[in-house]
Design a protein around this motif. Structure first.
Motif, PDB file in Angstrom:
ATOM      1  N   PRO A   1      19.940  26.404  13.546  1.00 25.12           N
ATOM      2  CA  PRO A   1      18.783  26.581  14.254  1.00 25.12           C
ATOM      3  C   PRO A   1      19.141  27.568  15.266  1.00 25.12           C
ATOM      4  O   PRO A   1      20.134  27.570  15.580  1.00 25.12           O
ATOM      5  CB  PRO A   1      18.671  25.147  14.744  1.00 25.12           C
ATOM      6  CG  PRO A   1      19.623  24.169  14.236  1.00 25.12           C
ATOM      7  CD  PRO A   1      20.537  24.951  13.494  1.00 25.12           C
ATOM      8  N   VAL A   2      18.132  28.208  15.682  1.00 20.39           N
ATOM      9  CA  VAL A   2      18.187  29.189  16.441  1.00 20.39           C
ATOM     10  C   VAL A   2      18.586  28.763  17.930  1.00 20.39           C
ATOM     11  O   VAL A   2      18.103  27.871  18.421  1.00 20.39           O
ATOM     12  CB  VAL A   2      16.920  30.248  16.653  1.00 20.39           C
ATOM     13  CG1 VAL A   2      16.566  30.830  15.308  1.00 20.39           C
ATOM     14  CG2 VAL A   2      15.732  29.441  17.112  1.00 20.39           C
ATOM     15  N   SER A   3      19.237  29.652  18.707  1.00 21.41           N
ATOM     16  CA  SER A   3      19.658  29.325  20.095  1.00 21.41           C
ATOM     17  C   SER A   3      18.307  29.495  21.203  1.00 21.41           C
ATOM     18  O   SER A   3      17.241  30.045  20.705  1.00 21.41           O
ATOM     19  CB  SER A   3      20.568  30.596  20.514  1.00 21.41           C
ATOM     20  OG  SER A   3      19.992  31.672  20.570  1.00 21.41           O
ATOM     21  N   PRO A   4      18.356  28.888  22.068  1.00 22.90           N
ATOM     22  CA  PRO A   4      17.185  29.060  22.912  1.00 22.90           C
ATOM     23  C   PRO A   4      16.902  30.487  23.413  1.00 22.90           C
ATOM     24  O   PRO A   4      15.611  31.122  23.388  1.00 22.90           O
ATOM     25  CB  PRO A   4      17.509  28.243  24.390  1.00 22.90           C
ATOM     26  CG  PRO A   4      18.502  27.136  23.704  1.00 22.90           C
ATOM     27  CD  PRO A   4      19.409  28.011  22.813  1.00 22.90           C
ATOM     28  N   TYR A   5      18.040  31.343  23.321  1.00 21.83           N
ATOM     29  CA  TYR A   5      17.868  32.851  23.801  1.00 21.83           C
ATOM     30  C   TYR A   5      16.957  33.367  22.670  1.00 21.83           C
ATOM     31  O   TYR A   5      15.962  34.273  22.918  1.00 21.83           O
ATOM     32  CB  TYR A   5      19.005  33.604  23.986  1.00 21.83           C
ATOM     33  CG  TYR A   5      18.669  34.628  24.637  1.00 21.83           C
ATOM     34  CD1 TYR A   5      18.767  34.877  25.903  1.00 21.83           C
ATOM     35  CD2 TYR A   5      18.441  36.042  24.001  1.00 21.83           C
ATOM     36  CE1 TYR A   5      18.538  36.142  26.632  1.00 21.83           C
ATOM     37  CE2 TYR A   5      18.086  37.242  24.498  1.00 21.83           C
ATOM     38  CZ  TYR A   5      18.233  37.164  25.979  1.00 21.83           C
ATOM     39  OH  TYR A   5      17.719  38.521  26.668  1.00 21.83           O
ATOM     40  N   VAL A   6      17.502  33.106  21.422  1.00 24.46           N
ATOM     41  CA  VAL A   6      16.745  33.645  20.148  1.00 24.46           C
ATOM     42  C   VAL A   6      15.184  33.365  20.033  1.00 24.46           C
ATOM     43  O   VAL A   6      14.304  34.122  19.693  1.00 24.46           O
ATOM     44  CB  VAL A   6      17.356  33.574  18.924  1.00 24.46           C
ATOM     45  CG1 VAL A   6      16.710  33.854  17.628  1.00 24.46           C
ATOM     46  CG2 VAL A   6      18.791  34.333  18.710  1.00 24.46           C
TER      47      VAL A   6
END
Length: 168
Positions: free
Chosen positions: A73-78
């Motif tokens: 899963p993508v990071s919050p930044y991504v």
């Protein structure tokens, strides 16, 4: 990357400006903090210089492409980058694609993000572990340029266009 430095490269580009991003997070700045707090904003108001620069470059017939290799899963930044891509990068004229990192395991990729201009020179972006940019490195060595041309093409061919990518 400084506004001043990148503008010159965009102004001199004749055919292409390609950017490969491979980090799951960059420096946490006030814009990110505002977004993370739920305060959405118009990127055109925050970064008008970028939209103007890319729009003018694309109008001259230069292809501006950005490929992002991301963990899922993508990071919050991504997720922040993803949400700003339409009103910022795409609006400016960039063609943006996303490649899940697990689909890049067999690709030979450089160790740093980079900009590739006209397949003639590379501007590497160097970052500290916390995502703070620590510098840039301009490289014209044909072997390094070819590595970056090949790496970008490999990612681009596998990556999904922004409008088709749905982050996990």
């Amino acid at each position: 990357m400084s506004k001043t430095g990148i503008k010159g490269f965009f102004h001199s580009a004749r055919h292409s400006a390609r950017h490969l991003e491979m980090r799951d997070a960059y420096a946490i700045d006030e814009d990110y903090r505002q977004w993370a707090a739920g305060n959405r904003f118009d990127p055109a108001e925050r970064w008008p210089w970028w939209i103007q620069l890319v729009s003018a470059t694309v109008a001259r017939g230069v292809a501006v492409q950005r490929a992002r290799v991301v963990s899922e899963p993508v990071s919050p930044y991504v997720r922040y980058e993803y949400e700003l891509t339409d009103p910022h990068n795409v609006k400016a004229g960039e063609d943006v694609r996303w490649l899940p990192r697990k689909q890049a395991s067999d690709l030979a990729l450089p160790g740093n993000d980079f900009w590739l201009f006209d397949d003639e020179f590379v501007l590497f972006n160097h970052f500290a572990g916390d995502g703070t940019m620590t510098g840039e490195e301009l490289v014209t060595d044909p072997a390094v340029v070819e590595l970056c041309v090949s790496a970008f093409a490999s990612v681009w061919d596998r990556a999904l266009p922004h409008e088709r990518y749905q982050p996990l």
